[in-house]
Design an enzyme around this catalytic site. Sequence first.
Site, PDB file in Angstrom:
ATOM      1  N   ASP A 161       0.833  -1.196   0.000  1.00  0.00           N
ATOM      2  CA  ASP A 161       0.000   0.000   0.000  1.00  0.00           C
ATOM      3  C   ASP A 161       0.878   1.260   0.000  1.00  0.00           C
ATOM      4  O   ASP A 161       1.643   1.470  -0.932  1.00  0.00           O
ATOM      5  CB  ASP A 161      -0.950  -0.048   1.195  1.00  0.00           C
ATOM      6  CG  ASP A 161      -1.974   1.069   1.199  1.00  0.00           C
ATOM      7  OD1 ASP A 161      -2.819   1.103   0.298  1.00  0.00           O
ATOM      8  OD2 ASP A 161      -1.905   1.934   2.096  1.00  0.00           O
ATOM      9  N   TYR A 267      -1.130  11.656   2.838  1.00  0.00           N
ATOM     10  CA  TYR A 267      -2.249  11.826   1.916  1.00  0.00           C
ATOM     11  C   TYR A 267      -2.609  13.290   1.708  1.00  0.00           C
ATOM     12  O   TYR A 267      -3.438  13.607   0.839  1.00  0.00           O
ATOM     13  CB  TYR A 267      -3.457  11.036   2.432  1.00  0.00           C
ATOM     14  CG  TYR A 267      -3.195   9.552   2.419  1.00  0.00           C
ATOM     15  CD1 TYR A 267      -3.319   8.823   1.243  1.00  0.00           C
ATOM     16  CD2 TYR A 267      -2.784   8.884   3.568  1.00  0.00           C
ATOM     17  CE1 TYR A 267      -3.057   7.468   1.207  1.00  0.00           C
ATOM     18  CE2 TYR A 267      -2.515   7.527   3.549  1.00  0.00           C
ATOM     19  CZ  TYR A 267      -2.651   6.821   2.363  1.00  0.00           C
ATOM     20  OH  TYR A 267      -2.377   5.485   2.328  1.00  0.00           O
ATOM     21  N   HIS A 323      -7.194  -6.564   0.693  1.00  0.00           N
ATOM     22  CA  HIS A 323      -6.143  -5.548   0.587  1.00  0.00           C
ATOM     23  C   HIS A 323      -4.879  -5.910   1.368  1.00  0.00           C
ATOM     24  O   HIS A 323      -3.851  -5.266   1.202  1.00  0.00           O
ATOM     25  CB  HIS A 323      -6.676  -4.199   1.059  1.00  0.00           C
ATOM     26  CG  HIS A 323      -5.835  -3.031   0.649  1.00  0.00           C
ATOM     27  ND1 HIS A 323      -5.582  -2.721  -0.679  1.00  0.00           N
ATOM     28  CD2 HIS A 323      -5.157  -2.103   1.379  1.00  0.00           C
ATOM     29  CE1 HIS A 323      -4.806  -1.652  -0.747  1.00  0.00           C
ATOM     30  NE2 HIS A 323      -4.537  -1.253   0.479  1.00  0.00           N
TER      31      HIS A 323
END
Length: 401
Positions: A161, A267, A323
């Site tokens: 990720d 982010y 995930h």
Amino acid sequence: MVTNDKIVHISTWEIVKLHFFSFAYGLYLIVKRFLKWAWDPTRFFMMQQRDKPPPCLVDNNLGTHSYVKIKSIKFHYVEAGDKDKPLILLLHGFPDCWLSWREQIPCLAEHYRVVAIDLKGFGDSDKPSTKRSYKIEILIEELRQFILSLGVKQCSIIGHDLGGLLGWYLVALHGDMIYKFVIISCPHPNFYWNRMPGDSVFDSKWIHFSRLPFLPEIDALKEDLSIINDTFQHLQLDQTNTGKNYVEAYKYAFSRKEDWTGAINYYRNLPFIRLNTESSEQIYTRTLFIIGNMDPLITIESIVQSSEYVEKFSVKIVSGAQHFPHQQKPDVVNKAILKFFMGTTNIIEKTPSKSIMSSWLGSLSNTVKYSNHMFDTVHKKTSGVVNGLPSKVLYLGQTTS
């Protein structure tokens, strides 16, 4: 504005769109959370005190806990294996820490020197609160210096990720330092942000929301860190106490507002930059993509697009995984990683095989539209390996596994 010949900022129009989405989805989630709070205000702000780290975070069963300072930032890492053997650096995702690799460290340490780092802003590493501290140039330079501090000039990387995203930049900017690259659940940086819409914890709505100040941190702490419960549902399915202990470890690692600020700052910065694929060369580092066939965030299209920028790559589809395939199906993932690292170069496939492509099409549980360009690209890179596919695939219906 170009910050370097391989890193570029997105256009002004794209920046405006991102800010608009941040406001729109932020308003949507704020209203949604407000209604939830109004329904049960006591539960919404419930928070258990966590002052003592769970044993799994601090014991030495998996490796030796160490610290190093890079440019005044303290990094925590766990090391296992023979220091004379080739180094593999493990980069965890979001929201996570070095513990993400608990199933990989013992397996890899039998053959390699393994280092699982807490990225800046996570775990027991320093957590500067300023957004500027998480600019990509700073992050990559710190990781480069960290590798050198371990006494080596080259290593292999396994990234999941967010850690995979940083790995992409490391490979693109310092390819001479990276021998092999394993990417888990992470497309190329230029496609990383094309997340699947829906009700996933960190879908596109939450990613846009996360760029707002203060509110995402508060949201993450609600209902005694229910966001951790939602993210690590696969651990809560464990019938023993092991899974529950790991969930508590993650809750301890993210139990304060400042534990989220540094992590979310990634982010707040990274969506505004891309790799300049027009001027940069292809990535020649041998690469392995690992994805779960039930991943709610990553599209098959983004993996196909990512492969266009890598000269030598293989793909491993992990059936039944979402995930976190390295946690959900560790035996399958470990076997694939060891085969990739220890096999000869002729094992590395130029492109996905027929069985992999069949797995993509047969296992996908989300509706995905492919353009003809995508399949032309795959056809070109596979030297005709997808001849069995129709020349135009417009729609894939939902399937059951």
